[in-house]
Design an enzyme around this catalytic site. Structure first.
Site, PDB file in Angstrom:
ATOM      1  N   ASP A 139       0.890  -1.278   0.012  1.00 57.12           N
ATOM      2  CA  ASP A 139      -0.005  -0.023   0.115  1.00 57.12           C
ATOM      3  C   ASP A 139       0.993   1.408  -0.018  1.00 57.12           C
ATOM      4  O   ASP A 139       2.134   1.097   0.316  1.00 57.12           O
ATOM      5  CB  ASP A 139      -0.847  -0.017   1.315  1.00 57.12           C
ATOM      6  CG  ASP A 139      -0.122  -0.266   2.350  1.00 57.12           C
ATOM      7  OD1 ASP A 139       1.195  -0.345   2.503  1.00 57.12           O
ATOM      8  OD2 ASP A 139      -0.902  -0.485   3.775  1.00 57.12           O
ATOM      9  N   HIS A 178      -7.578  -2.838   9.893  1.00 58.46           N
ATOM     10  CA  HIS A 178      -7.546  -2.680   8.356  1.00 58.46           C
ATOM     11  C   HIS A 178      -6.210  -3.704   8.087  1.00 58.46           C
ATOM     12  O   HIS A 178      -5.338  -3.787   8.968  1.00 58.46           O
ATOM     13  CB  HIS A 178      -7.222  -1.160   7.902  1.00 58.46           C
ATOM     14  CG  HIS A 178      -5.875  -0.590   8.425  1.00 58.46           C
ATOM     15  ND1 HIS A 178      -5.828   0.885   8.310  1.00 58.46           N
ATOM     16  CD2 HIS A 178      -4.764  -0.923   8.592  1.00 58.46           C
ATOM     17  CE1 HIS A 178      -4.539   1.207   8.414  1.00 58.46           C
ATOM     18  NE2 HIS A 178      -3.781   0.180   8.777  1.00 58.46           N
TER      19      HIS A 178
HETATM   20  C1  GLP Z   1      -0.310   1.030   8.145  1.00 65.34           C
HETATM   21  C2  GLP Z   1      -0.029   0.294   7.116  1.00 65.34           C
HETATM   22  C3  GLP Z   1      -0.445  -1.028   7.069  1.00 65.34           C
HETATM   23  C4  GLP Z   1       0.501  -1.620   8.256  1.00 65.34           C
HETATM   24  C5  GLP Z   1      -0.527  -1.034   9.475  1.00 65.34           C
HETATM   25  C6  GLP Z   1      -0.129  -1.412  10.604  1.00 65.34           C
HETATM   26  O1  GLP Z   1      -1.529   2.068   8.178  1.00 65.34           O
HETATM   27  N1  GLP Z   1      -1.068   1.068   5.919  1.00 65.34           N
HETATM   28  O2  GLP Z   1       0.199  -1.771   5.969  1.00 65.34           O
HETATM   29  O3  GLP Z   1       0.568  -2.945   8.290  1.00 65.34           O
HETATM   30  O4  GLP Z   1      -0.853   0.163   9.253  1.00 65.34           O
HETATM   31  O5  GLP Z   1       1.116  -0.613  10.923  1.00 65.34           O
HETATM   32  P1  GLP Z   1       2.079  -1.063  12.243  1.00 65.34           P
HETATM   33  O6  GLP Z   1       2.888  -2.230  12.127  1.00 65.34           O
HETATM   34  O7  GLP Z   1       3.111   0.262  12.325  1.00 65.34           O
HETATM   35  O8  GLP Z   1       1.255  -0.898  13.376  1.00 65.34           O
END
Ligand code: GLP
Length: 254
Positions: free
Chosen positions: A67, A138
């Site tokens: 993404d 998400h």
């Molecule tokens: C972000 C990204 C995702 C990521 C998620 C968790 O917004 N778009 O692809 O996996 O949120 O992020 P983190 O691992 O920093 O908690």
């Protein structure tokens, strides 16, 4: 779906790196989709170490970015592009023709989505998706309410994502839209590994593993995937019921 619980972030990252290693050993020309964020960071560092130690060879793999924040330049620290180059592509010496990322500055984002979907179709699907989970459940930028039959798309980010996303940036940044692979890619991928660590993820992990399967918590659709693995640490597993804990394949080093 398989759940693996590890003592801490180090142990879960070692497991995740081994999962990636195994896929590459079985299929040297694997198509691998990589998330960004804090969750997979150490996994990627461990993967780099494996490459340096001669344990893996990624030279025939295709690497896809999950993404991107629409409108954020690739050179900005905090963009998914910047993260992937810094943490994995540059240290691994991946050549440009192996890398496929959304151009979030494109004047035609619809075409970006079409091109990504076409590439995946031509490659014959994704062999492994390494994903994290947002505080709202998400995956990628598949925000609550997103249909499960979506491939790549552009989406308005919900307020949680806009707020939480600021942690990646040195300065306050407008994060209104995202471009992302869809839940259908996730469901069609040969294998999915979801990583989560820390007690801040405990509540959403409980909802994901124990709540109703619903697009209100997009990560719950992983429970419909026959080859999905959730790799978490004890803190992220902190609110799980005894039944889930018993059902989970508790890692030997816990
Ligand atoms: C972000 C990204 C995702 C990521 C998620 C968790 O917004 N778009 O692809 O996996 O949120 O992020 P983190 O691992 O920093 O908690």
């Amino acid at each position: 779906m398989e759940i693996k619980i590890f003592k801490d972030y180090q142990a879960l990252s070692e497991q995740a790196a081994s999962e990636i290693e195994e896929v590459i050993k079985l299929k040297p020309d694997a198509v691998i989709c990589l998330a960004t964020g804090e969750s997979p960071k150490l996994t990627y560092q461990l993967l780099v170490k494996k490459l340096i130690d001669g344990k893996i060879d990624l030279s025939d793999c295709t690497l896809i970015g999950l993404d991107e924040w629409v409108g954020v330049p690739p050179t900005t620290e905090g963009s998914c592009h910047h993260f992937l180059y810094k943490e994995i592509f540059s240290p691994l010496g991946i050549s440009e023709n192996q890398i496929h990322l959304f151009d979030a500055l494109s004047g035609n984002l619809f075409l970006e989505c079409q091109n990504m979907d076409k590439l995946i179709l031509e490659k014959g699907d994704i062999d492994l998706m390494v994903v994290g989970i947002g505080m709202n459940g998400h995956i990628g930028f598949n925000e609550p309410g997103i249909p499960v039959d979506n491939y790549s798309h552009v989406i308005n980010l919900d307020s949680t994502t806009q707020t939480v996303g600021q942690k990646y940036f040195a300065h306050p940044t407008e994060l209104k839209k995202g471009i992302t692979l869809g839940l259908k890619h996730l469901l069609q991928a040969e294998k999915v590994v979801l990583l989560a660590n820390g007690d801040k993820k405990a509540s959403i992990i409980k909802e994901t593993l124990e709540g109703p399967i619903s697009i209100d918590v997009p990560a719950t659709v992983l429970r419909m995937h026959l080859n999905a693995m959730v790799i978490i640490d004890e803190e992220a597993a902190g609110l799980l019921s005894e039944k889930t804990l018993l059902d989970s394949q508790t890692a030997s080093n816990v």
